[in-house]
Scaffold this motif. Structure first.
Motif, PDB file in Angstrom:
ATOM      1  N   GLU A 137       0.826  -1.209   0.000  1.00 28.65           N
ATOM      2  CA  GLU A 137       0.000   0.000   0.000  1.00 28.65           C
ATOM      3  C   GLU A 137       0.864   1.264   0.000  1.00 28.65           C
ATOM      4  N   LYS A 138       1.946   1.231   0.769  1.00 29.52           N
ATOM      5  CA  LYS A 138       2.880   2.370   0.771  1.00 29.52           C
ATOM      6  C   LYS A 138       3.533   2.532  -0.599  1.00 29.52           C
ATOM      7  N   ALA A 139       3.956   1.420  -1.182  1.00 30.67           N
ATOM      8  CA  ALA A 139       4.599   1.462  -2.498  1.00 30.67           C
ATOM      9  C   ALA A 139       3.625   1.952  -3.563  1.00 30.67           C
ATOM     10  N   MET A 140       2.370   1.526  -3.478  1.00 21.90           N
ATOM     11  CA  MET A 140       1.368   1.950  -4.462  1.00 21.90           C
ATOM     12  C   MET A 140       1.082   3.440  -4.336  1.00 21.90           C
ATOM     13  N   THR A 141       0.989   3.939  -3.127  1.00 25.75           N
ATOM     14  CA  THR A 141       0.775   5.373  -2.921  1.00 25.75           C
ATOM     15  C   THR A 141       1.930   6.166  -3.517  1.00 25.75           C
ATOM     16  N   ALA A 142       3.153   5.705  -3.289  1.00 29.20           N
ATOM     17  CA  ALA A 142       4.330   6.380  -3.838  1.00 29.20           C
ATOM     18  C   ALA A 142       4.342   6.303  -5.362  1.00 29.20           C
ATOM     19  N   ALA A 143       3.944   5.170  -5.923  1.00 29.91           N
ATOM     20  CA  ALA A 143       3.910   5.010  -7.381  1.00 29.91           C
ATOM     21  C   ALA A 143       2.893   5.952  -8.016  1.00 29.91           C
ATOM     22  N   GLN A 144       1.721   6.051  -7.408  1.00 31.14           N
ATOM     23  CA  GLN A 144       0.687   6.933  -7.962  1.00 31.14           C
ATOM     24  C   GLN A 144       1.103   8.396  -7.867  1.00 31.14           C
TER      25      GLN A 144
ATOM     26  N   ILE B  10       4.101   2.908 -16.994  1.00 28.88           N
ATOM     27  CA  ILE B  10       3.730   3.147 -15.596  1.00 28.88           C
ATOM     28  C   ILE B  10       2.332   2.610 -15.304  1.00 28.88           C
ATOM     29  N   GLY B  11       1.378   2.948 -16.151  1.00 34.16           N
ATOM     30  CA  GLY B  11       0.004   2.497 -15.949  1.00 34.16           C
ATOM     31  C   GLY B  11      -0.112   0.988 -15.982  1.00 34.16           C
ATOM     32  N   LYS B  12       0.640   0.352 -16.862  1.00 31.14           N
ATOM     33  CA  LYS B  12       0.622  -1.108 -16.964  1.00 31.14           C
ATOM     34  C   LYS B  12       1.134  -1.732 -15.666  1.00 31.14           C
ATOM     35  N   PHE B  13       2.218  -1.204 -15.121  1.00 26.47           N
ATOM     36  CA  PHE B  13       2.769  -1.753 -13.884  1.00 26.47           C
ATOM     37  C   PHE B  13       1.821  -1.545 -12.704  1.00 26.47           C
ATOM     38  N   ILE B  14       1.172  -0.396 -12.657  1.00 22.43           N
ATOM     39  CA  ILE B  14       0.220  -0.141 -11.569  1.00 22.43           C
ATOM     40  C   ILE B  14      -0.958  -1.108 -11.659  1.00 22.43           C
ATOM     41  N   LYS B  15      -1.462  -1.309 -12.867  1.00 20.52           N
ATOM     42  CA  LYS B  15      -2.587  -2.231 -13.052  1.00 20.52           C
ATOM     43  C   LYS B  15      -2.185  -3.658 -12.665  1.00 20.52           C
TER      44      LYS B  15
END
Length: 110
Positions: A32-39, A55-60
């Protein structure tokens, strides 16, 4: 000496229960911390026109892995997206005042 015996007892109990040493809750929190930082990195890069293609592909993919309970993979993918966001931002900022060389400008006659 008692602390060492206690720690060894906890380790044995954890292994006997078949649980990994790191808990799933910790993995989910890390994700969750990593996802917040990525976004955030993605937003920052997009704000200066530096969002990279994947970037969008990795987040998905990270969200999908998290939904399947694979938080280790999800965290790794979110970190990849964060790094691309940071690099995209750095690239865009380094190129913002560069301009085109004379030979690239239409009508320059050269």
């Amino acid at each position: 000496m008692r602390i060492d015996c206690f720690s060894a007892g906890i380790l044995v109990a954890t292994l006997a229960a078949g649980l990994p040493a790191g808990s799933r809750a910790d993995d989910q929190t890390d994700f969750e911390k990593a996802m917040t930082a990525a976004q955030e990195a993605r937003r920052q890069a997009a704000a200066v026109g530096g969002e990279w293609r994947d970037i969008g592909k990795f987040i998905k993919q990270a969200e999908q892995a998290a939904a399947e309970g694979d938080f280790v993979t999800a965290d790794r993918l979110a970190e990849k997206a964060r790094r691309q966001g940071e690099l995209g931002y750095e690239q865009a900022m380094s190129q913002k005042d560069v301009g085109f060389p004379e030979y690239m400008i239409a009508g320059s006659g050269k």
